[in-house]
Design a protein around this motif. Structure first.
Motif, PDB file in Angstrom:
ATOM      1  N   ASP A 161      -2.558  -0.289   3.643  1.00 39.17           N
ATOM      2  CA  ASP A 161      -3.621  -1.165   4.142  1.00 39.17           C
ATOM      3  C   ASP A 161      -4.508  -1.582   2.970  1.00 39.17           C
ATOM      4  OD1 ASP A 161      -5.807  -2.371   5.295  1.00 39.17           O
ATOM      5  OD2 ASP A 161      -6.116  -0.836   6.828  1.00 39.17           O
TER       6      ASP A 161
ATOM      7  N   SER B 294      -6.939  -3.912   3.007  1.00 36.02           N
ATOM      8  CA  SER B 294      -8.088  -4.685   3.474  1.00 36.02           C
ATOM      9  C   SER B 294      -9.338  -4.454   2.634  1.00 36.02           C
ATOM     10  CB  SER B 294      -8.376  -4.386   4.947  1.00 36.02           C
ATOM     11  OG  SER B 294      -8.558  -2.999   5.162  1.00 36.02           O
TER      12      SER B 294
ATOM     13  N   THR C 246      -1.335  -5.680   5.157  1.00 38.25           N
ATOM     14  CA  THR C 246      -0.611  -4.467   4.759  1.00 38.25           C
ATOM     15  C   THR C 246       0.633  -4.816   3.948  1.00 38.25           C
ATOM     16  OG1 THR C 246       0.479  -4.535   6.917  1.00 38.25           O
ATOM     17  CG2 THR C 246      -1.372  -3.018   6.670  1.00 38.25           C
TER      18      THR C 246
ATOM     19  N   SER D 118      -1.103   3.017   6.944  1.00 37.63           N
ATOM     20  CA  SER D 118      -1.081   2.693   8.361  1.00 37.63           C
ATOM     21  C   SER D 118       0.339   2.874   8.875  1.00 37.63           C
ATOM     22  CB  SER D 118      -1.542   1.238   8.569  1.00 37.63           C
ATOM     23  OG  SER D 118      -1.354   0.830   9.904  1.00 37.63           O
TER      24      SER D 118
ATOM     25  N   ILE E 254      -0.316  -5.011   9.649  1.00 36.76           N
ATOM     26  CA  ILE E 254      -1.448  -5.866  10.005  1.00 36.76           C
ATOM     27  C   ILE E 254      -1.169  -7.258   9.443  1.00 36.76           C
ATOM     28  CG2 ILE E 254      -3.934  -6.224   9.867  1.00 36.76           C
ATOM     29  CD1 ILE E 254      -4.235  -3.230   9.277  1.00 36.76           C
TER      30      ILE E 254
END
Length: 662
Positions: A598, A600, A625, A655, A659
């Motif tokens: 991830d 982000s 991701t 994760s 995503i």
């Protein structure tokens, strides 16, 4: 016979009896009695070795899947009822430098995914026939449509034409490539039933003009000279381009994601004596940075159009059936006629396909399996669906070490650092044994006295994204959204300017760092003028042109990254500004599992897992991701290295789900 032996004997007989009741495999059915002929395109029907066949095929690219998962993905495809697959072949990976070929045994970035021969043999072992699409141009949302960047060192080359320089290199490459697969043709006992001539050639240039058929004939002749005997075909969208990209007498197929009726009706007009096939039924769609994840067709429309395809008694190839990942810097890009004119593709090639990027089953997979079962009149043995590969959100890992931008630049081999009179595109740099720079970032450096406030201008366009550093300090800001495209640092603005503030007194080192964000893979001839870096015009500072520059290639090759030294301890809670290289190591025990990283909390850059470049990241999305397949990990100590352009995060966060922002 003892009781135990008697029981074993009975069980053996029951097993043999049960085995005899199973339907034949695809290969058993179509090779029964020996192989006398290959795939034939007869009026209204394909025939393979004398038996009618409808092709239920799916696209999978061996170079987008780690080889440890080739068999897994192929078996999932066969379990859906497919009897064939197709794959492109990327020239730029197989001949990364002029005259140097790699089919899996090289020491290049992606050698591990290049054993095409092994992939085709595994496909046959998994009971799948193969349609081979060698190009040399493959589109595929792949860097430069699969063409090697060193072709751009020829200033007047006309790619995808009968230009003698271009075709000379194609011939050299095809002579090597086809030697790898010629004995794997169906009529020789192998898997290949058809080979495609070029790719979507009718869409190259103006749709209504006849293309360079001498070039297509050259491709055809080269196939024949190298022993290709299977069915040859072309693909296009006939309702749009007619037969402009085809060769007379050879099978034309259709590419589309909607309105199958229009495409097939046009094909029936153009070749009434041939069977129908959707060579690319676009099951989904690709994503680009600053965009949103859509996945293309929704399951309802996917089902509707597939039903229409089957109502025409047509064969189908799902593009993509399994997209996988675009590793490294190998993403392509599209040119469009409106702002921002250039769209760079993300590293995930999930594509909204029946099998996800991580090989998971989707609703489109279930639709495909159901409709093929209803349409297919030939009953062959179909394996059970393999179970899903488990995903895991590994515990977060603290970043432990880093290297500054200056430390990185100081470790570039001196034979790659060149002096240039003025700005020069990366491909033209006199490095890598005359092959130039293909991928990554190029640093254009000048030492000069900067005023406390100085005006920098880059004449022409940036290709494609730029950062400005003074004495190793980042001066440009992290892009926060698509609004960044209206300002300095992107390809969108011509003659863009940037105000440099805060330079120290005395001699300064000015670096303009330009990243190749992917060469265009689709469009007309002008779109294939794909030089990267700075070359349209000079760099000006306070109106004065800079000359006598130093060009430093920041190629970020895996071998170089794994050899970096001088790592410093990372301090938590420190705002570490990029460009910077960060490193974390951590222990893993069996069983190793797939995961997603991830990103982000990060800015923009690249991810390397145990030396393998899994792809780019960019916080604006839609890809958030990066998929990491389990085979890239190892039992024991593992390493993840991040190259960050702007501001580093402190943790690697994993994760168990992807995503992709819609």
């Amino acid at each position: 016979m003892t009781g135990v032996n008697f029981i074993l004997g009975i069980l053996s007989l029951l097993f043999l009896h049960a085995k005899c009741q199973l339907p034949p495999t695809v290969y058993q059915y179509y090779t029964e009695g020996g192989i006398n002929s290959g795939l034939e395109a007869l009026p209204g029907q394909f025939r393979l070795n004398g038996k009618d066949i409808t092709l239920y095929s799916g696209s999978i690219h061996y170079f987008r899947v780690v080889p440890e998962y080739w068999r897994d993905r192929l078996r999932r495809m066969r379990a859906a009822g497919l009897n064939a697959i197709d794959t492109y072949v990327p020239w730029n990976l197989h001949e990364p430098r002029k005259g140097e070929f790699d089919f899996g045994a090289g020491n290049n970035e992606f050698s591990k995914v290049l054993n095409l021969r092994e992939f085709l043999q595994i496909a046959q072992e998994e009971d799948l026939l193969v349609i081979l699409r060698p190009g040399p141009y493959i589109c595929s949302e792949w860097e430069f449509g699969g063409l090697p960047s060193w072709l751009l060192r020829y200033p007047d080359i006309k790619v995808r034409t009968s230009d003698l320089v271009f075709t000379g290199h194609v011939k050299t490459y095809f002579d090597q490539l086809l030697a790898q697969v010629v004995d794997l043709q169906f009529t020789k006992g192998g898997s290949i039933i058809a080979v495609q001539i070029e790719n979507e050639y009718g869409s190259f240039g103006n749709f209504d003009e006849i293309k360079d058929r001498e070039y297509l004939a050259f491709i055809r002749d080269n196939y024949v000279e190298n022993g290709i005997e299977e069915l040859l075909l072309t693909c296009d969208s006939p309702a749009l381009v007619g037969d402009t990209g085809s060769l007379p007498g050879y099978l034309m197929t259709a590419n589309f994601d909607n309105n199958p009726e229009a495409q097939f009706d046009r094909l029936l007009e153009l070749q009434p004596d041939k069977p129908l096939m959707a060579m690319e039924f676009w099951a989904g769609w690709f994503d680009y940075w600053f965009g949103t994840h859509t996945g293309g067709l929704n399951p309802e429309n996917f089902s509707k159009h597939l039903s229409t395809i089957f109502s025409y008694n047509a064969s189908v190839n799902f593009y993509m059936f399994h997209g996988g990942s675009t590793f490294g810097f190998m993403n392509g890009a599209n040119k469009i006629p409106v702002f921002p004119s250039y769209l760079s593709d993300v590293s995930s090639y999930d594509y909204g396909a029946p099998l996800s990027e991580a090989g998971d089953y989707t609703e489109k997979y279930n639709v495909t399996k159901e409709l093929i079962a209803l349409d297919n009149e030939v009953q062959t043995f179909t394996p059970e669906q393999p179970p899903l590969n488990p995903k895991i959100a590994y515990p977060a890992v603290q970043i432990q070490e880093y290297l500054t931008y200056v430390q990185l630049i100081n470790q570039i081999p001196l034979d790659l650092v060149t002096e240039i009179q003025t700005v020069t595109n990366m491909e033209a740099l006199d490095i890598n044994n005359g092959n130039g720079q293909s991928y990554g970032l190029t640093v254009y450096r000048k030492k000069l006295d900067l005023a406390p406030t100085a005006e920098l201008q880059i004449v022409g366009h940036i290709r494609d994204v730029a950062m400005v550093l003074v004495d190793g300090e980042q001066k440009t800001q992290k892009p926060q959204g698509s609004g960044a495209l209206l300002g300095f640092g992107f390809w969108t603005i011509s003659n863009s300017t940037f105000t440099i503030e805060g330079a120290a007194a005395g001699l300064n080192t000015l670096d303009v760092v330009v990243e190749n964000w992917g060469r265009v893979n689709f469009g007309g001839p002008a779109y294939f003028e794909q030089q990267k870096g700075l070359f349209e015009g000079p760099i000006l500072v306070d109106g004065v042109e800079l000359s006598d520059l130093t060009a430093i290639p920041l190629e970020l090759k895996s071998n170089w990254i794994q050899g970096l030294t001088g790592w410093q301890a990372f301090e938590a809670d420190r705002n570490l500004t990029g460009p910077v290289m960060l490193r974390a190591t951590f222990e893993l025990a069996e069983p190793l599992q797939d995961t997603f990283l991830d990103m982000s909390a990060w800015g923009r850059g690249s991810v390397f897992v145990n030396g393998f470049h899994v792809g780019r990241f960019f916080h604006v999305g839609p890809q958030i991701t990066n998929y990491i397949p389990a085979p890239l990990f190892k039992q024991g100590l593992n390493e993840i290295v991040i190259f960050e352009h702007y501001l580093a995060a402190e943790l690697l966060v994993f994760s168990d789900v992807p995503i992709l922002r819609g």
